[in-house]
Design an enzyme around this catalytic site. Sequence first.
Site, PDB file in Angstrom:
ATOM      1  N   ASP A 102      -4.646   3.748  -3.280  1.00  0.00           N
ATOM      2  CA  ASP A 102      -6.024   3.366  -2.963  1.00  0.00           C
ATOM      3  C   ASP A 102      -6.843   3.275  -4.256  1.00  0.00           C
ATOM      4  O   ASP A 102      -6.500   3.926  -5.253  1.00  0.00           O
ATOM      5  CB  ASP A 102      -6.672   4.417  -2.048  1.00  0.00           C
ATOM      6  CG  ASP A 102      -5.950   4.521  -0.716  1.00  0.00           C
ATOM      7  OD1 ASP A 102      -5.344   3.526  -0.287  1.00  0.00           O
ATOM      8  OD2 ASP A 102      -5.995   5.614  -0.122  1.00  0.00           O
TER       9      ASP A 102
HETATM   10  N1  URA Z   1      -1.765   7.899   0.719  1.00  0.00           N
HETATM   11  C1  URA Z   1      -3.096   7.659   0.716  1.00  0.00           C
HETATM   12  O1  URA Z   1      -3.792   8.004   1.647  1.00  0.00           O
HETATM   13  N2  URA Z   1      -3.629   7.034  -0.339  1.00  0.00           N
HETATM   14  C2  URA Z   1      -2.909   6.632  -1.412  1.00  0.00           C
HETATM   15  O2  URA Z   1      -3.464   6.057  -2.355  1.00  0.00           O
HETATM   16  C3  URA Z   1      -1.528   6.886  -1.396  1.00  0.00           C
HETATM   17  C4  URA Z   1      -0.976   7.523  -0.323  1.00  0.00           C
END
Ligand code: URA
Length: 233
Positions: A102
Amino acid sequence: MRLAKYLAHGGVASRRASEEIIREGRVTVGGEIVTDPARDVDDASGVAVDGVAVRGAEHRVVFVVHKPAGYVSTAKDTHDRRKVTDLIPGSHGRLYPVGRLDADSTGLLLLTNDGDLAHRLTHPSFEVPKTYRVKVAKSPISQRAVERLRQGVRLDDGRTAPARVVRVSPSVLEITIHEGRKHQVKRMCEAVGHPVTSLQRIRFGPLELGDMAVGAARPLTGAEVERLRRSGV
Ligand code: URA
């Protein structure tokens, strides 16, 4: 690809002439003479002609970066945000992120122009483990929440597979999963009552983030790529 094709793509000779060169015993794969033009090889096989290494037709690269917060895990962004590909020095053609972090997440991210490898590493059927270090709200994390995460929690897109969960401190967990659903770790923690306040990926298969500086990038060595290729089921 076939050895003869590999030599041709690598600029050694025409396909037919390459077959001749192979039959003459001038070609080694991983140090051993191979006389079969159909032998399956790739850039990791170590192909040489008369002792000189042949570079693959397509120069495949895999970079590891320590993604900072605020960068998006895409090669293109319609909103003109900073992209993880901006962190890679030099020009390597089109590089694609292997899976996503993310925008507000940090940590180990791979980028490659090798589509086969990217598929192997991201498809859930290969079960490549990824470890996330998360800081959560509502400290201390209860043993019951940890157990639920370990066993799998129900999310709106189905139950998660069992996870490895280590409690590092009252508000920090290390969670290892081999699925890759959208926002999975955040949703898992939210589901057990502990929203994530920060998330960093610290391991991807055999690779560790270690003390890599935030924003740094480096190409993986041949040995690291080979270990990656072998990771998963
Ligand atoms: N899980 C998440 O919620 N966010 C990420 O960036 C990676 C794994």
